[in-house]
Write an enzyme that holds these catalytic residues in place. Structure first.
Site, PDB file in Angstrom:
ATOM      1  N   SER A  28       3.287 -18.603   6.393  1.00 32.79           N
ATOM      2  CA  SER A  28       1.694 -18.181   5.738  1.00 32.79           C
ATOM      3  C   SER A  28       0.958 -17.890   6.963  1.00 32.79           C
ATOM      4  O   SER A  28       1.337 -18.473   8.230  1.00 32.79           O
ATOM      5  CB  SER A  28       1.248 -19.271   4.680  1.00 32.79           C
ATOM      6  OG  SER A  28       2.020 -19.216   3.715  1.00 32.79           O
ATOM      7  N   GLY A  29      -0.175 -17.897   6.911  1.00 33.25           N
ATOM      8  CA  GLY A  29      -1.262 -17.667   8.189  1.00 33.25           C
ATOM      9  C   GLY A  29      -1.402 -16.230   8.513  1.00 33.25           C
ATOM     10  O   GLY A  29      -2.255 -16.029   9.343  1.00 33.25           O
ATOM     11  N   HIS A  30      -0.498 -15.125   7.860  1.00 28.76           N
ATOM     12  CA  HIS A  30      -0.770 -13.803   8.208  1.00 28.76           C
ATOM     13  C   HIS A  30      -1.416 -12.912   7.148  1.00 28.76           C
ATOM     14  O   HIS A  30      -1.379 -11.844   7.153  1.00 28.76           O
ATOM     15  CB  HIS A  30       0.762 -13.340   8.590  1.00 28.76           C
ATOM     16  CG  HIS A  30       1.297 -13.972   9.620  1.00 28.76           C
ATOM     17  ND1 HIS A  30       0.947 -14.037  10.855  1.00 28.76           N
ATOM     18  CD2 HIS A  30       2.728 -14.736   9.531  1.00 28.76           C
ATOM     19  CE1 HIS A  30       1.864 -14.743  11.575  1.00 28.76           C
ATOM     20  NE2 HIS A  30       2.875 -15.204  10.837  1.00 28.76           N
ATOM     21  N   LYS A  42      10.181  -9.239   9.217  1.00 29.58           N
ATOM     22  CA  LYS A  42       9.843  -9.007  10.497  1.00 29.58           C
ATOM     23  C   LYS A  42      10.957  -9.852  11.416  1.00 29.58           C
ATOM     24  O   LYS A  42      11.256 -10.557  10.928  1.00 29.58           O
ATOM     25  CB  LYS A  42       8.185  -9.237  10.657  1.00 29.58           C
ATOM     26  CG  LYS A  42       7.487  -8.402   9.989  1.00 29.58           C
ATOM     27  CD  LYS A  42       6.084  -8.261  10.577  1.00 29.58           C
ATOM     28  CE  LYS A  42       5.235  -9.098   9.908  1.00 29.58           C
ATOM     29  NZ  LYS A  42       5.386  -9.545   8.422  1.00 29.58           N
ATOM     30  N   ASP A  84      12.681 -16.393  10.266  1.00 30.99           N
ATOM     31  CA  ASP A  84      12.857 -15.460   9.193  1.00 30.99           C
ATOM     32  C   ASP A  84      14.277 -14.883   9.156  1.00 30.99           C
ATOM     33  O   ASP A  84      14.688 -15.054   7.900  1.00 30.99           O
ATOM     34  CB  ASP A  84      11.959 -14.410   9.139  1.00 30.99           C
ATOM     35  CG  ASP A  84      10.344 -14.877   9.079  1.00 30.99           C
ATOM     36  OD1 ASP A  84      10.289 -15.848   8.352  1.00 30.99           O
ATOM     37  OD2 ASP A  84       9.412 -14.288   9.746  1.00 30.99           O
ATOM     38  N   HIS A 141       1.702 -15.730  16.167  1.00 31.09           N
ATOM     39  CA  HIS A 141       1.433 -16.949  16.256  1.00 31.09           C
ATOM     40  C   HIS A 141       0.755 -17.683  17.518  1.00 31.09           C
ATOM     41  O   HIS A 141       0.800 -18.744  17.588  1.00 31.09           O
ATOM     42  CB  HIS A 141       3.020 -17.854  15.795  1.00 31.09           C
ATOM     43  CG  HIS A 141       3.734 -16.922  15.173  1.00 31.09           C
ATOM     44  ND1 HIS A 141       4.696 -16.153  15.338  1.00 31.09           N
ATOM     45  CD2 HIS A 141       3.823 -17.240  13.695  1.00 31.09           C
ATOM     46  CE1 HIS A 141       5.288 -15.623  14.428  1.00 31.09           C
ATOM     47  NE2 HIS A 141       4.712 -16.384  13.255  1.00 31.09           N
TER      48      HIS A 141
END
Lengths: 331, 331
Positions: free
Chosen positions: B55-57, B105, B110, B219
Site C-alpha cells: 500500500s501507499g501507491h 510490477k 511482489d 518507495h
C-alpha cells in the site's frame, strides 16, 4: 521552492496551456484574459453557466468546463479573483440568448468582480443572474468574506445545476435549483499544513509541527481554532458535529457526501476519513446516497481535507447522475 | 506526523474499510488478508486479472478493481508486498475456470510472493500466468529490484489488458497483449520531496530544500542522480530525453501519455508539466492520441511526478476506450 514551475508569473498561463493541450477540440482559451470555454459555446437556447475564482484551487474551476457542467470559467491569478473585464467578456461569449447564471463562491473579490460584470452585461441586454455558494460552517465572517465562505460543497452545486442547465431549463429554474442546493449544503475542513503560493515561495501561514487549523479557509485564512493534531477519527467527528448540527441533518435524510482533499493529502488518508464519516452518519440513520472522495477544490499543496454534506431531494439525485464530459477524468 | 490517521498499524485496514463503504454492492473485502475483489467474482469463463503490491501507491492497486479492469487486488502493508498466502487465496477466489493472469510490477517482494502463490494455485489445477511491468528507464537495477522497476506506465497496461479480459479473450491472448503493452511502454519520474510512511512518521529519505531526486523509485529509493531543483521545463525535457530515447519513440508514432502525480503535487503543476511534454512530442512529430494526467500510482505524499509514454497500435487504442466501473472516479 519545491514546485514544477518555470516562472511564478507564468504558472497560470502555462497551466491553462496544458489544460487546452490535453483536451484537443473540446475547449477554447482566451489566453490573455484566462477564460476557458466549451468549444461549442455559445449554445443557442441553453442557459449558460459561468464560474470563476482565483487559481490554486484546481480542479476548481477550469477543469469543470464541459458538457453537463460549466459553459465557461474565468481563472484569476493564484488566490486572486478574475477581473470584471474577463468575466464580462466571458459572459458575452457564452450567452446563447437564454441568459447566464453566475455560480460562484462567497469571497469578496469574486463577488465584486462578477457583480460589476453582471451590470455591464445587463447594459448589453444579456440576462444575468447570480447564485453565491456559502456552504462553510466554520466561521461567520472571515478575512476574505462577509458571511460564510463557499468551499467544496459548491462543486456538488455545479454538478447538479450544470445538469439542469444542460437539460434545457429556464434561467429562473436553473437559478432556483442552485439556490436550493446551496440552502441544503454544509461543509467544514481543516489543514495539517499551510500551502505555498508560487509567488511567495514559502508557506502562507505558520503552523507548528504538531498543530492543525480547524475550519481553515481555501487560501489558508484562519478558521475556528488552532489545536494540537488529533487522531483522524476525532478530527472527523468534530467536523461532522458542526456540519450535521448546522442544517441540521436528521435521521432519515438522504445525503451526498464529499470528502475533498486540499491538495497535499494522499488518497489513503481521504478514505480513512470517509470511513469515519460513514460510521458517523450510519449511527444517526442518515443515509449516504452518493459519495465523492478525492480532490475537487484544493488549496495548492495544503494537507488536510473538508467534508461536505448535501441533503438530497429526488430531483437532485437524478441530476447528480447526469453524465458530464469535462477535462477532469480518470480514464 | 501530519496525517489523517488513527493508528499506523491500522491505516491500511481503515483505508480498505473506507473503500468498501464508498462502493456499496460493488466490492468484496477479505479484511484479514487485505484482498479486494469485484463483488461479482468469480466470473465464469472470464480470464481473471489479479494484481497487488504494497500500500501507499493509491489509487494503485485496489482502486482499480472493477468491471473492465482488475478482478481483484491484494494490498500489502505500506510499501510491503502482499503475502503469498493472500495472493493464493485471491487466486482461488477469482478463478472462473479460464485462468488467472497476475499483472504486477517488478519489485523483488511482489515477484517472490506472486510466484509462490502461482505455484500453489497451479498445484490446485488453476492456470496462472504472470506478466511483470518494468517500464521505468531510470535505473537498470535498484535497491528494490533486479532489473528495471515497474512504475505508473503499468496502469496503462492494466487498463488495456483489463479491457481485453473483459471482452472474453483467452488467457494466452490476455497475456500476449499485456506483454506487448509492457514492451512498448517507458516511464521516468522525479521527486521534489520525500514521502513519509505512517509507521516511521518522518521522511524516508533526506532531500535538501533546494534538491530533487531524478529517477526516484516509488518507495523513495534512489534514482539516477540527485541534483539542484531545475525549472519545470528543464526537468521534463530531461525525463523526455530518457523516455523517448529508450524505446526509442520515433516521428510518426502514436502514443498515450501519462503524467502521474506522486501524491503531493497539485494539479496545477501536473498540467504545467504536461504542457511541456506535449511541446516536446510535437517538435518530434510524435502524436498524442490519449492523455492521462492525475494521480495513478503514488508514493504517499511525495511531491514530484513521472511521465509515461506508450506506443500505441490500433488494438491498444480501441481497448483504452473501453469503459470501466471502478472506485476511482470523479462523478
Amino acid at each position: 521552492m519545491k514546485k514544477i514551475i518555470n516562472r511564478p508569473d507564468q504558472v497560470v498561463y502555462e497551466m491553462l496551456d496544458g489544460l487546452v493541450a490535453a483536451n484537443p477540440g473540446k475547449l477554447k482559451l482566451v489566453r490573455e484574459k484566462k477564460i476557458v470555454l466549451r468549444a461549442d459555446t455559445p449554445l443557442k437556447g441553453k442557459v449558460a453557466l459561468l464560474t470563476g475564482s482565483g487559481s490554486g484551487h484546481e480542479p476548481d474551476q477550469v477543469w469543470y468546463v464541459g458538457k453537463g457542467l460549466m459553459d465557461a470559467a474565468c481563472a484569476g491569478e493564484v488566490f486572486a479573483a478574475p477581473t470584471a473585464d474577463a468575466v464580462y467578456e466571458a459572459t458575452k461569449m457564452v450567452d446563447g440568448g437564454a441568459g447566464v447564471l453566475y455560480l460562484i463562491k462567497n469571497y469578496t473579490g469574486d463577488r465584486a468582480n462578477f457583480s460589476m460584470a453582471a451590470e455591464m452585461a445587463q447594459m448589453d441586454g444579456i440576462r444575468v443572474e447570480t447564485v453565491i455558494a456559502n456552504d462553510d460552517v466554520a466561521v461567520k465572517d472571515s478575512t476574505w468574506t462577509a458571511g460564510r465562505r463557499g468551499v467544496a460543497g459548491a462543486i456538488l452545486n455545479y454538478k447538479i445545476t450544470g445538469a439542469k442547465a444542460e437539460l434545457g431549463a429556464s434561467l429562473e429554474a436553473v437559478k432556483e435549483i442552485a439556490e436550493r442546493v446551496n440552502a441544503n449544503c454544509r461543509s467544514m475542513g481543516f489543514a495539517l499544513t499551510s500551502c505555498t503560493t508560487p509567488a511567495k515561495g514559502s508557506p502562507t501561514f505558520d503552523l507548528g509541527g504538531d498543530e492543525m487549523e480547524l475550519g481553515v479557509g481555501l487560501h489558508g485564512e484562519p478558521g475556528r481554532k488552532r489545536t494540537k493534531i488529533m487522531p483522524g477519527d476525532e478530527i472527523i467527528d468534530l467536523l461532522m458535529e458542526n456540519v450535521v448540527g448546522d442544517l441540521p441533518f436528521k435521521s432519515g435524510d438522504e445525503v451526498a457526501v464529499m470528502v475533498n482533499g486540499l491538495g497535499g493529502t494522499p488518497i489513503m488518508e481521504l478514505y480513512v476519513a470517509f470511513r469515519r464519516v460513514a460510521e458517523y452518519l450510519q449511527q444517526r440513520d442518515i443515509r449516504i446516497a452518493k459519495t465523492y472522495i478525492g480532490e475537487y477544490c484544493t488549496s495548492l499543496d495544503m494537507a488536510g481535507c473538508s467534508v461536505s454534506l448535501l441533503k438530497l431531494d429526488y430531483e437532485m439525485k437524478g441530476l447528480l447522475d447526469y453524465p458530464v464530459d469535462i477535462p477532469l477524468k480518470v480514464f
